[in-house]
Design an enzyme around this catalytic site. Structure first.
Site, PDB file in Angstrom:
ATOM      1  N   CYS A 101     -11.868   3.150 -29.605  1.00 52.33           N
ATOM      2  CA  CYS A 101     -13.108   3.861 -29.922  1.00 52.33           C
ATOM      3  C   CYS A 101     -13.942   4.154 -28.690  1.00 52.33           C
ATOM      4  O   CYS A 101     -15.049   3.630 -28.526  1.00 52.33           O
ATOM      5  CB  CYS A 101     -13.893   3.062 -30.944  1.00 52.33           C
ATOM      6  SG  CYS A 101     -12.904   2.807 -32.407  1.00 52.33           S
ATOM      7  N   GLU A 102     -13.381   4.904 -27.781  1.00 53.32           N
ATOM      8  CA  GLU A 102     -14.106   5.341 -26.592  1.00 53.32           C
ATOM      9  C   GLU A 102     -13.537   6.690 -26.175  1.00 53.32           C
ATOM     10  O   GLU A 102     -12.319   6.870 -26.196  1.00 53.32           O
ATOM     11  CB  GLU A 102     -13.864   4.392 -25.408  1.00 53.32           C
ATOM     12  CG  GLU A 102     -14.426   3.028 -25.615  1.00 53.32           C
ATOM     13  CD  GLU A 102     -14.632   2.283 -24.299  1.00 53.32           C
ATOM     14  OE1 GLU A 102     -14.822   2.937 -23.259  1.00 53.32           O
ATOM     15  OE2 GLU A 102     -14.610   1.059 -24.354  1.00 53.32           O
ATOM     16  N   GLY A 162       0.752  -1.250   0.000  1.00 58.34           N
ATOM     17  CA  GLY A 162       0.000   0.000   0.000  1.00 58.34           C
ATOM     18  C   GLY A 162       0.778   1.293   0.000  1.00 58.34           C
ATOM     19  O   GLY A 162       0.188   2.363  -0.192  1.00 58.34           O
ATOM     20  N   TYR A 201       0.951  -1.874 -12.128  1.00 55.12           N
ATOM     21  CA  TYR A 201      -0.426  -1.885 -12.641  1.00 55.12           C
ATOM     22  C   TYR A 201      -0.499  -1.287 -14.044  1.00 55.12           C
ATOM     23  O   TYR A 201      -1.469  -0.637 -14.412  1.00 55.12           O
ATOM     24  CB  TYR A 201      -1.372  -1.162 -11.662  1.00 55.12           C
ATOM     25  CG  TYR A 201      -1.233  -1.701 -10.261  1.00 55.12           C
ATOM     26  CD1 TYR A 201      -1.716  -2.972  -9.946  1.00 55.12           C
ATOM     27  CD2 TYR A 201      -0.581  -0.984  -9.259  1.00 55.12           C
ATOM     28  CE1 TYR A 201      -1.562  -3.501  -8.672  1.00 55.12           C
ATOM     29  CE2 TYR A 201      -0.412  -1.504  -7.989  1.00 55.12           C
ATOM     30  CZ  TYR A 201      -0.906  -2.758  -7.703  1.00 55.12           C
ATOM     31  OH  TYR A 201      -0.749  -3.281  -6.439  1.00 55.12           O
ATOM     32  N   GLU A 250       3.846  -6.804   1.805  1.00 56.46           N
ATOM     33  CA  GLU A 250       3.434  -7.148   0.437  1.00 56.46           C
ATOM     34  C   GLU A 250       3.475  -5.918  -0.464  1.00 56.46           C
ATOM     35  O   GLU A 250       2.464  -5.530  -1.043  1.00 56.46           O
ATOM     36  CB  GLU A 250       1.997  -7.704   0.454  1.00 56.46           C
ATOM     37  CG  GLU A 250       1.783  -8.895   1.359  1.00 56.46           C
ATOM     38  CD  GLU A 250       0.306  -9.265   1.493  1.00 56.46           C
ATOM     39  OE1 GLU A 250      -0.561  -8.532   0.976  1.00 56.46           O
ATOM     40  OE2 GLU A 250       0.029 -10.290   2.129  1.00 56.46           O
ATOM     41  N   PRO A 251       4.629  -5.281  -0.604  1.00 57.62           N
ATOM     42  CA  PRO A 251       4.677  -4.068  -1.426  1.00 57.62           C
ATOM     43  C   PRO A 251       4.593  -4.402  -2.916  1.00 57.62           C
ATOM     44  O   PRO A 251       5.102  -5.421  -3.367  1.00 57.62           O
ATOM     45  CB  PRO A 251       6.059  -3.492  -1.102  1.00 57.62           C
ATOM     46  CG  PRO A 251       6.889  -4.694  -0.791  1.00 57.62           C
ATOM     47  CD  PRO A 251       5.974  -5.653  -0.106  1.00 57.62           C
ATOM     48  N   GLY A 252       3.939  -3.546  -3.657  1.00 61.15           N
ATOM     49  CA  GLY A 252       3.889  -3.694  -5.110  1.00 61.15           C
ATOM     50  C   GLY A 252       4.363  -2.412  -5.762  1.00 61.15           C
ATOM     51  O   GLY A 252       5.512  -2.262  -6.177  1.00 61.15           O
TER      52      GLY A 252
HETATM   53  N1  LLP Z   1      -1.478  -7.024  -0.894  1.00 56.68           N
HETATM   54  C1  LLP Z   1      -2.766  -7.143  -1.242  1.00 56.68           C
HETATM   55  C2  LLP Z   1      -3.598  -8.122  -0.555  1.00 56.68           C
HETATM   56  C3  LLP Z   1      -3.297  -6.320  -2.256  1.00 56.68           C
HETATM   57  O1  LLP Z   1      -4.575  -6.427  -2.582  1.00 56.68           O
HETATM   58  C4  LLP Z   1      -2.461  -5.368  -2.896  1.00 56.68           C
HETATM   59  C5  LLP Z   1      -2.985  -4.503  -3.962  1.00 56.68           C
HETATM   60  C6  LLP Z   1      -1.115  -5.309  -2.514  1.00 56.68           C
HETATM   61  C7  LLP Z   1      -0.654  -6.141  -1.501  1.00 56.68           C
HETATM   62  C8  LLP Z   1      -0.126  -4.367  -3.149  1.00 56.68           C
HETATM   63  O2  LLP Z   1      -0.459  -3.042  -2.926  1.00 56.68           O
HETATM   64  P1  LLP Z   1       0.561  -1.871  -3.374  1.00 56.68           P
HETATM   65  O3  LLP Z   1       1.793  -1.976  -2.513  1.00 56.68           O
HETATM   66  O4  LLP Z   1       0.887  -2.061  -4.807  1.00 56.68           O
HETATM   67  O5  LLP Z   1      -0.216  -0.639  -3.121  1.00 56.68           O
HETATM   68  N2  LLP Z   1      -4.784  -1.282  -9.915  1.00 56.68           N
HETATM   69  C9  LLP Z   1      -4.681  -0.276  -8.900  1.00 56.68           C
HETATM   70  C10 LLP Z   1      -4.087  -0.825  -7.614  1.00 56.68           C
HETATM   71  C11 LLP Z   1      -4.821  -2.028  -7.068  1.00 56.68           C
HETATM   72  C12 LLP Z   1      -4.209  -2.578  -5.814  1.00 56.68           C
HETATM   73  C13 LLP Z   1      -4.801  -3.867  -5.448  1.00 56.68           C
HETATM   74  N3  LLP Z   1      -4.199  -4.514  -4.330  1.00 56.68           N
HETATM   75  C14 LLP Z   1      -3.920   0.911  -9.435  1.00 56.68           C
HETATM   76  O6  LLP Z   1      -3.486   0.874 -10.572  1.00 56.68           O
HETATM   77  O7  LLP Z   1      -3.760   1.906  -8.740  1.00 56.68           O
END
Ligand code: LLP
Length: 421
Positions: A346-347, A239, A375, A273-275
């Site tokens: 086309c949107e 997050g 993402y 769980e960083p993304g």
């Molecule tokens: N753990 C869980 C259970 C999650 O659902 C998520 C993201 C993460 C970790 C990683 O979160 P992060 O560190 O990346 O914030 N598509 C959207 C973001 C959707 C996030 C969904 N869950 C966007 O492009 O902003």
């Protein structure tokens, strides 16, 4: 800090001119910097130095196996939410004992696959899921290691679509009901309680909601202990936000320090769980301007820059109204105009930027859509029967395709003409 910079007026990814990649690979393509990926992973990791912890990269953010493999080699695990992500993580060489499985809708087949693989932990999100997991684990004659995902009812103060920790969201089990579920799980033969988890949302720019959620989880762990239930793992989810425009997200070290303070004296292994914070600013989407035009007749003339990337390649602007900085690959100090940068789909919703001030842009110019490493490709689709873009990885002065651009044949993969009358 990332490694996309101008040198002699040309945009480079590390020591590779972006133009060179475009010449060889064609457009559009995603371009990732190895140095940035490693640096961000490392920066996140070192914040937790000295603490027992495991960083499980959220595969959904950027799921190319070449990139997952980099994190695996750096000691990282994976946070997965589907059988497909499990498959990817395993192909990327991630140790299954470092894989966490989150998500509200795990199927029986997915549970089986994860049990076979021997993952570290299922983050269970409902009473029915617990029952199903017990059944599937019993069928396989094994035990599933579980944590419940607690919904702490904390407002993460982010976009509504990516808030997950509010009571009204579909995620997790409310704190008040969770204790009862742990008690039920304790009596299940094929379930082993190992943790508590929580993930309140994505692109958070403040530390306070994380701390608030963590306090609730800590309080809950204390309740569990009173019942004689101990946990090994505390999973705080992902997050942490990044800078797209003018956001001021916490530095990963400040985030880590706040968590460290809260966890003083606790014995659990912390799971993260960083993304986005790892890959978001480590990737760009490179696109070529196809046409420019001015539509007159409205209240004011409207300038459009029509590019060869579209909402199927990068959906964030259309879906969340997200801001992505867009810069020319050849640096320009020409007069700026207000333009809409749009794709060929086309949107009307197919835009990358609206009313954006951009230097004079011409047919054939290359543009870089910044901060697209999270993402971006992972949310891309074939809408309008558009083959998905190539993905390219740079390391210093070398680059390599890590996913070929799809071909028309790929579009039809698995499709059949009907033999029915
Ligand atoms: N753990 C869980 C259970 C999650 O659902 C998520 C993201 C993460 C970790 C990683 O979160 P992060 O560190 O990346 O914030 N598509 C959207 C973001 C959707 C996030 C969904 N869950 C966007 O492009 O902003």
């Amino acid at each position: 800090m990332h490694h996309f910079t101008y040198k002699n007026k040309m945009l480079y990814c590390e020591n590779v001119p972006v133009q060179d990649v475009a010449d060889q690979v064609g457009t559009p393509f995603y371009l990732y910097s190895t140095a940035t990926l490693k640096r961000h992973f490392q920066a996140f990791e070192t914040g937790f130095d000295g603490m027992d912890h495991l960083t499980c990269f959220a595969v959904k953010a950027c799921s190319n196996i070449a990139i997952l493999n980099i994190f695996g080699q750096m000691g990282g695990g994976a946070d997965i939410v589907s059988g497909g992500e499990l498959f990817r993580a395993m192909k990327a060489g991630i140790d299954p004992r470092k894989i966490i499985y989150s998500g509200v809708g795990k199927t029986r087949a997915e549970m089986r696959e994860a049990l076979y693989a021997g993952i570290l932990m299922f983050n269970v999100e409902s009473p029915q899921e617990l029952d199903r997991l017990q059944e599937v684990a019993a069928e396989l004659g094994t035990r599933a290691q579980v944590a419940f995902r607690i919904n702490p009812d904390v407002d993460p103060k982010t976009h509504a679509y990516i808030s997950t920790g509010l009571a009204e969201n579909k995620f997790g089990v409310p704190v008040d009901e969770a204790l009862q579920e742990y008690l039920r799980a304790r009596d299940m033969e094929n379930i082993e309680i190992v943790g508590v988890s929580c993930h309140i949302g994505s692109q958070l720019t403040q530390i306070a909601p994380f701390v608030e959620a963590l306090r609730k989880v800590k309080g809950f762990i204390a309740n569990l202990e009173q019942e004689g239930i101990g946990v090994k793992y505390l999973d705080l989810g992902g997050g942490v936000g990044i800078i797209y425009n003018d956001e001021e997200p916490p530095h990963p070290h400040d985030y880590a320090a706040a968590i460290r303070d809260e966890l003083t004296g606790m014995e659990c292994t912390l799971i993260l769980e960083p993304g986005r914070v790892i890959t978001g600013n480590a990737g760009i989407l490179v696109t070529e301007v196809q046409y420019t035009k001015v539509n007159t007749g409205g209240e004011k003339d409207k300038r459009f820059v029509i590019i060869d990337a579209a909402m199927n390649d990068l959906t964030r602007p259309s879906l969340y109204g997200a801001y992505h900085e867009i810069i020319p690959v050849r640096e320009s100090d020409e007069t700026r105009h207000q333009v809409d940068i749009v794709g060929p789909i086309c949107e009307t919703g197919d835009f990358m930027a609206r009313d954006r001030m951009m230097p004079e842009t011409r047919q054939g110019d290359l543009l870089a859509i910044m901060s697209s490493g999270a993402y971006g490709f992972s949310m891309s689709s074939n809408y309008n029967s558009r083959p998905r873009a190539a993905e390219v990885l740079v390391s210093d002065e070398c680059f390599q395709i890590i996913r070929y651009r799809e071909e028309y044949e790929t579009l039809l993969h698995g499709e059949l003409l009907s033999v029915l009358d």
